[in-house]
Design an enzyme around this catalytic site. Sequence first.
Site, PDB file in Angstrom:
ATOM      1  N   HIS A 103       4.456   1.744  -7.803  1.00 52.90           N
ATOM      2  CA  HIS A 103       3.632   0.608  -7.866  1.00 52.90           C
ATOM      3  C   HIS A 103       2.684   0.784  -9.192  1.00 52.90           C
ATOM      4  O   HIS A 103       1.900  -0.791  -9.880  1.00 52.90           O
ATOM      5  CB  HIS A 103       2.400   0.900  -6.724  1.00 52.90           C
ATOM      6  N   SER A 144       7.363   3.770  -0.848  1.00 53.69           N
ATOM      7  CA  SER A 144       6.418   4.611   0.509  1.00 53.69           C
ATOM      8  C   SER A 144       7.028   5.152   1.160  1.00 53.69           C
ATOM      9  O   SER A 144       6.534   6.083   1.885  1.00 53.69           O
ATOM     10  CB  SER A 144       5.833   3.492   0.761  1.00 53.69           C
ATOM     11  N   HIS A 171       2.279   4.316  -4.775  1.00 62.39           N
ATOM     12  CA  HIS A 171       2.818   5.690  -5.647  1.00 62.39           C
ATOM     13  C   HIS A 171       3.208   5.050  -7.399  1.00 62.39           C
ATOM     14  O   HIS A 171       3.057   3.942  -7.307  1.00 62.39           O
ATOM     15  CB  HIS A 171       4.180   5.735  -5.181  1.00 62.39           C
ATOM     16  N   GLU A 172       3.503   5.965  -8.460  1.00 58.51           N
ATOM     17  CA  GLU A 172       4.065   5.439  -9.472  1.00 58.51           C
ATOM     18  C   GLU A 172       4.979   4.009  -9.767  1.00 58.51           C
ATOM     19  O   GLU A 172       4.117   3.641 -10.801  1.00 58.51           O
ATOM     20  CB  GLU A 172       5.116   6.661 -10.219  1.00 58.51           C
ATOM     21  N   GLN A 200      14.695  -8.841  -3.501  1.00 61.02           N
ATOM     22  CA  GLN A 200      13.403  -9.802  -3.339  1.00 61.02           C
ATOM     23  C   GLN A 200      13.310 -10.430  -5.011  1.00 61.02           C
ATOM     24  O   GLN A 200      12.797 -11.764  -4.967  1.00 61.02           O
ATOM     25  CB  GLN A 200      12.496  -8.904  -3.292  1.00 61.02           C
ATOM     26  N   GLY A 236       0.846  -1.454   0.243  1.00 58.83           N
ATOM     27  CA  GLY A 236      -0.245  -0.215  -0.104  1.00 58.83           C
ATOM     28  C   GLY A 236       1.166   1.099  -0.161  1.00 58.83           C
ATOM     29  O   GLY A 236       2.323   1.448  -0.472  1.00 58.83           O
TER      30      GLY A 236
HETATM   31  P1  AMP Z   1       5.721  -2.864  -1.142  1.00 55.55           P
HETATM   32  O1  AMP Z   1       4.534  -2.009  -1.297  1.00 55.55           O
HETATM   33  O2  AMP Z   1       7.068  -1.908  -0.909  1.00 55.55           O
HETATM   34  O3  AMP Z   1       6.171  -3.948  -1.584  1.00 55.55           O
HETATM   35  O4  AMP Z   1       6.345  -3.053  -3.275  1.00 55.55           O
HETATM   36  C1  AMP Z   1       5.190  -3.179  -3.901  1.00 55.55           C
HETATM   37  C2  AMP Z   1       5.856  -3.821  -5.394  1.00 55.55           C
HETATM   38  O5  AMP Z   1       6.419  -2.123  -6.121  1.00 55.55           O
HETATM   39  C3  AMP Z   1       7.106  -4.854  -5.221  1.00 55.55           C
HETATM   40  O6  AMP Z   1       7.358  -5.941  -6.457  1.00 55.55           O
HETATM   41  C4  AMP Z   1       8.219  -3.833  -5.696  1.00 55.55           C
HETATM   42  O7  AMP Z   1       9.504  -3.999  -5.954  1.00 55.55           O
HETATM   43  C5  AMP Z   1       7.276  -1.971  -6.842  1.00 55.55           C
HETATM   44  N1  AMP Z   1       7.883  -0.878  -6.237  1.00 55.55           N
HETATM   45  C6  AMP Z   1       7.829  -0.605  -5.340  1.00 55.55           C
HETATM   46  N2  AMP Z   1       8.712   0.676  -5.481  1.00 55.55           N
HETATM   47  C7  AMP Z   1       9.373   1.042  -6.921  1.00 55.55           C
HETATM   48  C8  AMP Z   1      10.192   1.932  -8.069  1.00 55.55           C
HETATM   49  N3  AMP Z   1       9.603   2.375  -7.505  1.00 55.55           N
HETATM   50  N4  AMP Z   1       9.466   0.612  -8.824  1.00 55.55           N
HETATM   51  C9  AMP Z   1       9.235  -0.289 -10.110  1.00 55.55           C
HETATM   52  N5  AMP Z   1       8.650  -1.037  -8.799  1.00 55.55           N
HETATM   53  C10 AMP Z   1       8.244  -0.406  -7.404  1.00 55.55           C
END
Ligand code: AMP
Length: 279
Positions: free
Chosen positions: A37, A186, A34-35, A153, A31
């Site tokens: 996601h 985030s 942002h761009e 990851q 959650g």
């Molecule tokens: P999170 O909400 O941080 O667990 O991220 C969810 C998914 O979004 C994961 O696969 C992250 O690698 C991806 N993600 C988060 N930030 C970015 C970003 N700046 N660029 C590309 N993917 C992202």
Amino acid sequence: MIVFEDEQALRAHVSPWKNEGQRIAFVPTMGFLHEGHLSLLRLAKENSDKVICSIFVNPTQFNQQSDLNAYPQDREGDLRLLKEIGVDLVYTPTKESLYGKTFSTWVEVKGLSENFEGADRAGHFRGVTTVVSILFQIVRPDVAIFGEKDFQQLRIIEQMVADLHMPIEIMRAPLVREEDGLALSSRNVRLSTTARSKALLLSQSLHSARKLYQDGERDPKKLKAHITNDLKDLRVRYVSIVDERTLQDVAHFDNAKHQRVLLAADVDGVRLLDNMPLT
Ligand code: AMP
């Protein structure tokens, strides 16, 4: 767009999609979207018939209660963005529903999860791979999209899916940056104005390392020293030039393989990750 907190309700809704042979794409998130996601969700839309997004701040991947408590949330804002993108279904499980009282099964990827984020945050990846496995069981996607922002990851998930013969395609989404280079995260909302400008050093150091590489520098040690020097004012957790597949440090570059810089630093108490391919 439909939102489910309940697993059975989700299963009942997704079952006909599966029976009709619709291709289901899944984007798991914590959650505060942002761009970055949203780019994953757009990729999901382009590559499937139905898009499912989950929002779950997974407690088992936080090794510090304070970090979990400080994790930003904005459910209303998230749902608005997901609707705009055209997501079909949002899954917002509770921690009690995913982890039963007698929960005792863990999924752990050895090797890839031991360095970098894994070394600094005991149990972090075990929490990630376990929750992703549970979510995969519930959602049963054909394809799941993960961002290169969290490169370690992503590799661990690819390994898990291969090792456990999960019938799911893992799709990589490129890292999305702010205009000034800062990798979207985030966690960025926790940066003060001064911390934010310091945080720019991360992407700047990566860009200058890539420039050096393009200009012919082929000694990983020297490139690493350059980056470390660029980051000398930050609390660097690690800087490494690794083989993208094994995530092992490279002693020399190999044209037949892909090499990438991985780094993390604490900027005024906020842990920031960044990475960039060199080849
Ligand atoms: P999170 O909400 O941080 O667990 O991220 C969810 C998914 O979004 C994961 O696969 C992250 O690698 C991806 N993600 C988060 N930030 C970015 C970003 N700046 N660029 C590309 N993917 C992202």
